[in-house]
Design an enzyme around this catalytic site. Sequence first.
Site, PDB file in Angstrom:
ATOM      1  N   GLU A   7       0.812  -1.213   0.000  1.00  0.00           N
ATOM      2  CA  GLU A   7       0.000   0.000   0.000  1.00  0.00           C
ATOM      3  C   GLU A   7       0.852   1.273   0.000  1.00  0.00           C
ATOM      4  O   GLU A   7       0.784   2.092   0.919  1.00  0.00           O
ATOM      5  CB  GLU A   7      -0.973  -0.014   1.181  1.00  0.00           C
TER       6      GLU A   7
ATOM      7  N   GLU B 274      -4.990  -8.321  -0.864  1.00  0.00           N
ATOM      8  CA  GLU B 274      -5.817  -8.275   0.335  1.00  0.00           C
ATOM      9  C   GLU B 274      -7.247  -8.025  -0.120  1.00  0.00           C
ATOM     10  O   GLU B 274      -7.490  -7.238  -1.027  1.00  0.00           O
ATOM     11  CB  GLU B 274      -5.407  -7.142   1.285  1.00  0.00           C
TER      12      GLU B 274
END
Length: 691
Positions: A306, A423
Amino acid sequence: MTRISRGRRLALAGLAAALTAGGIAAATTSAGAAAAGCKVDYKVGSQWSGGFTANVAITNLGDALSGWKLTWAYANGQAVTQAWNATVTQAGTAVTATNASYNGNVASGGSVSFGFNGSWTGSNPVPTAFTLNGTACTGATATTAPTTTPTTAPTTAPTTTPPAGNAEATVAAMQPGWNLGNSFDATGADETSWGNPKVTQALLDGVKAQGFKSIRIPVTWGQHQGAAPAYTIDSAYLTRVKEVVDQALADGFYVMINIHHDSWQWINTMPASHDTVLTRYNATWTQIATAFRDEPAKLVFESVNEPQFTDEAQAPALLNELNTSFRTIVRNSGGTNATRLLVLPTLNTSADQAKLDSLATTIAALGDRNVAATVHYYGYWPFSVNVAGTTTFDATTQADLVGYLDRANAAFTAKGIPVILGEYGLLGFDTAIGAIEQGEKLKFFEYLGYYARQKKITTMLWDNGQHFDRTSLVWHDPELYGQIKSSWTTRSGTASTDQIFLPKSGTIPARTITLNLNGTTFTALRQNGKNLVQGTDYSLSGDQLTLTAAALTRLTGSRAYGVNAQLSVVFSAGVPWRLDIRTSDIPVLAAATGTTSAFAIPTTFRGDVLATMEAKYADGTNAGPQNWTPFKEFGANLTPDYTAGTIGLTSTFFGEVTDGSKVTLTLHFWSGATVTYYVTRSGTAVAGTLS
């Protein structure tokens, strides 16, 4: 890894950065004895106006070396500007390349290589003479001039032809995947600092038994690193990470490791501290790449989790720089890393079109066949956290999912670049269990699994301990797991609801629900494994399933509040759909006092279940956080406790309620009932009333 490698240990000293802005890096191994013989292969891989990329391979033809120093001279004023896998310095025309801390040992007959970028003017002839540890390299020295002259500079510094391999096949073989979340990515002292137990072989075996083919092991390195310039990773921590990676590989998993929460701990400061962050990032990946270079190809590297930066305008260029540097470091570290699958994220691991396009540009420039893209998905945000009145897996929520995966597919998988959904889940899991109603949650996971299959996207379930219990090795929500597992191979039927609410008193009516067949056919309606009778207990017309009044009267029995019976709607494929038959009345609330940090509405739920809550001031404007909507975020603002008989309002909610104001709350329940309640804040004191 195979099972024989279980428990294997490897303690590594800290490694220096292999790539820095000026080509200056610390080398901790000094040059060893003179080489009795050597051969050098100097290749200019690419050249453009004013610059070039070169790779130098040294073959040791003498005794084993414990350190090396290669020297040469340029004949036409060339200059080294950036190097990797060696420390390269230059004085005038004389150039010296010294081994890095991890590649100083070269066996007799062995080879070592390094690369660099350089500048030139006029012409760029290759050097004609090399000396290794004071000995001239005369063993068939090979020099190769460039065969073409590119018109633009490359965005990376490749040293070899892109490795052979089938990234699509590897990523497909990784389906389905699971995240070992909140263990090695925990930012505390060790893997247990965020409440999860120490990772065991039994846990990995248990995950394997659930049908997962890959494990993503997020790793946060920052709190286990020494100071600049080496940023040495603590050897005990690196050894422990490697032990668990070995155990997972021994179980037959594909394993993906990364740089995780470092993304927001220090990498995000790159706009203001470019050189410092880049040096640390390179040092970190140099050490990881070296430690795992000889692991089997089932180990996969992900450049960063991220990625985010304090300056959004610079973010795309900075991520491109990190992803490119990551690829260069890993590929040039040798061993299996030369062909290992590398996974590159979009900015924020988002599937927004601009972020997909930016990563696609990076991947195209790399020209590497063993690269995959990764994004994350936690659903349409209002649904994912239960805010703004989005309580169901409705058309808008489904369209968000479809658009997200469609964009990732169009940008990558449709062009032969595989995508890993590294994810996925719902954010409501992290704020309050029950934030997302069970049936609506199941519909989300059923559809996501199905649609990801259609788009050939590998999925990796985010689990920070809330799904698969890491001690008892059972699922906290077996029904959810069943739906997820089914979605890996087929579709399951669902319905417009998983709850039928009936009144406590009076005549019980027939009730109709809509079936979402999802390509299946209805086969039976069952209770405790026994089929109910069509025509007597229920009727079916198309996708409309009607339970008769007589059947519902029998099923509710004494009509106690809550769930009286559970039915299973069985379809031709997938898992059955659970249907709860509930007795309820309108909930009863009571007056109360408390504080902004501890206030709860006494609630007799009477078999009903809270869905959402509106909050408005007397003038009709929205009250509390996220005042663009009257509907407050479940868990963050309100939390029901069915055992205690309360609906708690959080300090977060009162933190954005005007002092001295009276707020009208409208509580919505899944039966369709609504109840009005009032709260008045006076400083830190709160009073709750019925009028």
